[in-house]
Design an enzyme around this catalytic site. Structure first.
Site, PDB file in Angstrom:
ATOM      1  N   TYR A 113      29.169  43.695  31.921  1.00 42.09           N
ATOM      2  CA  TYR A 113      29.688  44.554  32.990  1.00 42.09           C
ATOM      3  C   TYR A 113      28.671  45.634  33.372  1.00 42.09           C
ATOM      4  O   TYR A 113      28.521  45.973  34.544  1.00 42.09           O
ATOM      5  CB  TYR A 113      30.993  45.184  32.509  1.00 42.09           C
ATOM      6  CG  TYR A 113      31.940  45.637  33.592  1.00 42.09           C
ATOM      7  CD1 TYR A 113      32.597  44.726  34.409  1.00 42.09           C
ATOM      8  CD2 TYR A 113      32.209  47.000  33.782  1.00 42.09           C
ATOM      9  CE1 TYR A 113      33.493  45.147  35.379  1.00 42.09           C
ATOM     10  CE2 TYR A 113      33.104  47.426  34.744  1.00 42.09           C
ATOM     11  CZ  TYR A 113      33.743  46.496  35.540  1.00 42.09           C
ATOM     12  OH  TYR A 113      34.634  46.917  36.514  1.00 42.09           O
ATOM     13  N   SER A 119      31.502  50.101  39.612  1.00 43.40           N
ATOM     14  CA  SER A 119      32.311  50.769  38.581  1.00 43.40           C
ATOM     15  C   SER A 119      31.549  51.980  38.077  1.00 43.40           C
ATOM     16  O   SER A 119      30.313  52.037  38.198  1.00 43.40           O
ATOM     17  CB  SER A 119      32.556  49.796  37.420  1.00 43.40           C
ATOM     18  OG  SER A 119      32.910  50.497  36.242  1.00 43.40           O
TER      19      SER A 119
HETATM   20  N1  NAD Z   1      40.593  47.516  36.917  1.00 41.65           N
HETATM   21  C1  NAD Z   1      39.672  48.424  36.615  1.00 41.65           C
HETATM   22  O1  NAD Z   1      39.865  49.239  35.686  1.00 41.65           O
HETATM   23  C2  NAD Z   1      38.399  48.509  37.397  1.00 41.65           C
HETATM   24  C3  NAD Z   1      37.613  49.661  37.290  1.00 41.65           C
HETATM   25  C4  NAD Z   1      36.412  49.721  37.994  1.00 41.65           C
HETATM   26  C5  NAD Z   1      36.012  48.664  38.787  1.00 41.65           C
HETATM   27  N2  NAD Z   1      36.794  47.557  38.861  1.00 41.65           N
HETATM   28  C6  NAD Z   1      36.322  46.459  39.696  1.00 41.65           C
HETATM   29  O2  NAD Z   1      37.229  46.284  40.763  1.00 41.65           O
HETATM   30  C7  NAD Z   1      37.304  44.904  41.112  1.00 41.65           C
HETATM   31  C8  NAD Z   1      38.760  44.453  41.063  1.00 41.65           C
HETATM   32  O3  NAD Z   1      39.270  44.670  39.757  1.00 41.65           O
HETATM   33  P1  NAD Z   1      40.781  44.300  39.401  1.00 41.65           P
HETATM   34  O4  NAD Z   1      41.167  45.160  38.259  1.00 41.65           O
HETATM   35  O5  NAD Z   1      41.628  44.308  40.635  1.00 41.65           O
HETATM   36  O6  NAD Z   1      40.599  42.806  38.859  1.00 41.65           O
HETATM   37  P2  NAD Z   1      41.676  41.617  38.874  1.00 41.65           P
HETATM   38  O7  NAD Z   1      41.220  40.676  37.820  1.00 41.65           O
HETATM   39  O8  NAD Z   1      43.066  42.162  38.814  1.00 41.65           O
HETATM   40  O9  NAD Z   1      41.466  40.968  40.305  1.00 41.65           O
HETATM   41  C9  NAD Z   1      40.299  40.274  40.611  1.00 41.65           C
HETATM   42  C10 NAD Z   1      40.648  39.129  41.548  1.00 41.65           C
HETATM   43  O10 NAD Z   1      39.437  38.379  41.779  1.00 41.65           O
HETATM   44  C11 NAD Z   1      39.819  37.017  41.878  1.00 41.65           C
HETATM   45  N3  NAD Z   1      38.655  36.183  41.640  1.00 41.65           N
HETATM   46  C12 NAD Z   1      38.017  35.923  40.459  1.00 41.65           C
HETATM   47  N4  NAD Z   1      37.026  35.045  40.641  1.00 41.65           N
HETATM   48  C13 NAD Z   1      37.023  34.721  41.961  1.00 41.65           C
HETATM   49  C14 NAD Z   1      36.244  33.849  42.757  1.00 41.65           C
HETATM   50  N5  NAD Z   1      35.252  33.117  42.225  1.00 41.65           N
HETATM   51  N6  NAD Z   1      36.513  33.770  44.082  1.00 41.65           N
HETATM   52  C15 NAD Z   1      37.514  34.496  44.626  1.00 41.65           C
HETATM   53  N7  NAD Z   1      38.304  35.338  43.927  1.00 41.65           N
HETATM   54  C16 NAD Z   1      38.053  35.451  42.604  1.00 41.65           C
HETATM   55  C17 NAD Z   1      40.907  36.844  40.820  1.00 41.65           C
HETATM   56  O11 NAD Z   1      41.676  35.674  41.046  1.00 41.65           O
HETATM   57  C18 NAD Z   1      41.686  38.136  40.971  1.00 41.65           C
HETATM   58  O12 NAD Z   1      42.774  37.993  41.859  1.00 41.65           O
HETATM   59  C19 NAD Z   1      36.405  44.147  40.113  1.00 41.65           C
HETATM   60  O13 NAD Z   1      35.129  43.957  40.678  1.00 41.65           O
HETATM   61  C20 NAD Z   1      36.301  45.121  38.955  1.00 41.65           C
HETATM   62  O14 NAD Z   1      35.120  44.960  38.225  1.00 41.65           O
HETATM   63  C21 NAD Z   1      37.977  47.464  38.199  1.00 41.65           C
END
Ligand code: NAD
Length: 254
Positions: A165, A142
């Protein structure tokens, strides 16, 4: 981007960003393996893509389950060429503001999240030791692994940028360098992508403050991230190793 005949695993594939990556991989003609701990989320991915994707329940903190997934994917498609880890493990109290975070919650959230990325990276690297073709892994970090939070954008709102985070996402970028150095001489490579915030119905005041730091669009959609991910999975990036691509419409420099 043509990923024809490549088999790619998307961990967290039922989530916001994972799902967008699954859609792009299907469009690029890859064999897509969608893995997530969320069974109902997987059902809805399966309903959308049918036989175009293989869905499998996975808790990415379970090494045996990861090995099983790699083996099942190889059995079905003949090989595994890459993976994307978009998992976002956190406990029910995650998201508290700095002064309210307890030691136990800090440790649990850091260890669940970093641990999941460590373990998946380790297992993919070990898998690649025995595979005939190159393996490319993409980790999701991120911008908050790169820069200090702009706390003014959260002012007056219940949301914040959680302290766990910062530790997790900065750590992930260095783990990506570590694994790159350690796996020299193998067919495994790993890189990070670091998105800015992703649109998800956020508070309009927050969005206006966030967008003021950006160049053109402001906060991005999940679909805006996928091009860099597909590039890192493809042979066009064959010699890109241990790097981090920031995708944030200039938020981190604006
Ligand atoms: N959404 C944002 O604004 C953003 C910005 C920068 C980085 N990110 C990063 O991108 C990635 C995805 O983010 P997102 O917004 O799609 O999150 P999200 O919560 O929508 O999706 C994450 C998925 O991970 C799954 N998950 C959680 N624990 C798990 C486990 N132990 N085993 C398998 N699956 C598991 C959840 O069920 C979910 O479907 C994350 O690492 C997040 O930190 C997100």
């Amino acid at each position: 981007m043509n990923l024809n005949n490549k088999t790619i695993i998307v961990v967290g594939g039922a989530g916001r960003i994972g799902r967008a990556i699954v859609g792009a991989l299907v469009q690029a003609d890859a064999n897509v393996v969608v893995a997530d701990v969320d069974e109902s989320g997987l059902d809805s991915v399966a309903a959308e893509y049918g036989a175009r994707v293989m869905c499998q329940t996975l808790d990415v903190s379970d090494a045996t389950a990861i090995r099983q997934l790699l083996s099942d994917a190889e059995q079905r498609f003949g090989s595994v060429d890459g993976a994307v880890n978009t998992a976002y493990p956190r406990n029910a109290r995650y998201g508290a503001k700095f002064y309210e975070v307890t030691y136990d919650d800090f440790c649990e959230n850091v260890s669940r999240h970093v641990g999941a990325y460590f373990l998946f990276m380790q297992q993919c690297a070990q898998y690649a030791l025995h595979s005939k073709q190159p393996f490319s892994l993409v980790n999701f970090s991120s911008i908050y692994g790169v820069m200090a939070p702009r706390f003014d954008v959260y002012e007056g709102l219940p949301m914040t940028m959680p302290v766990e985070y910062a530790a997790v996402k900065a750590g992930l970028q260095h783990l990506t360098s570590y694994a790159t150095a350690y796996t020299k001489g193998t067919r495994f490579r790993v890189n990070c992508v670091s998105p800015g915030g992703i649109l998800a119905g956020q508070n309009p005041d927050f969005l206006a403050r966030y967008n003021a730091h950006c160049r053109e669009k402001g906060m991005l959609d999940a679909e805006d991230i996928v091009g860099s991910v597909l590039y890192l999975l493809s042979s066009d990036s064959a010699y890109v190793c241990g790097q981090n691509i920031v995708i944030d419409d200039g938020f981190s420099v604006g």
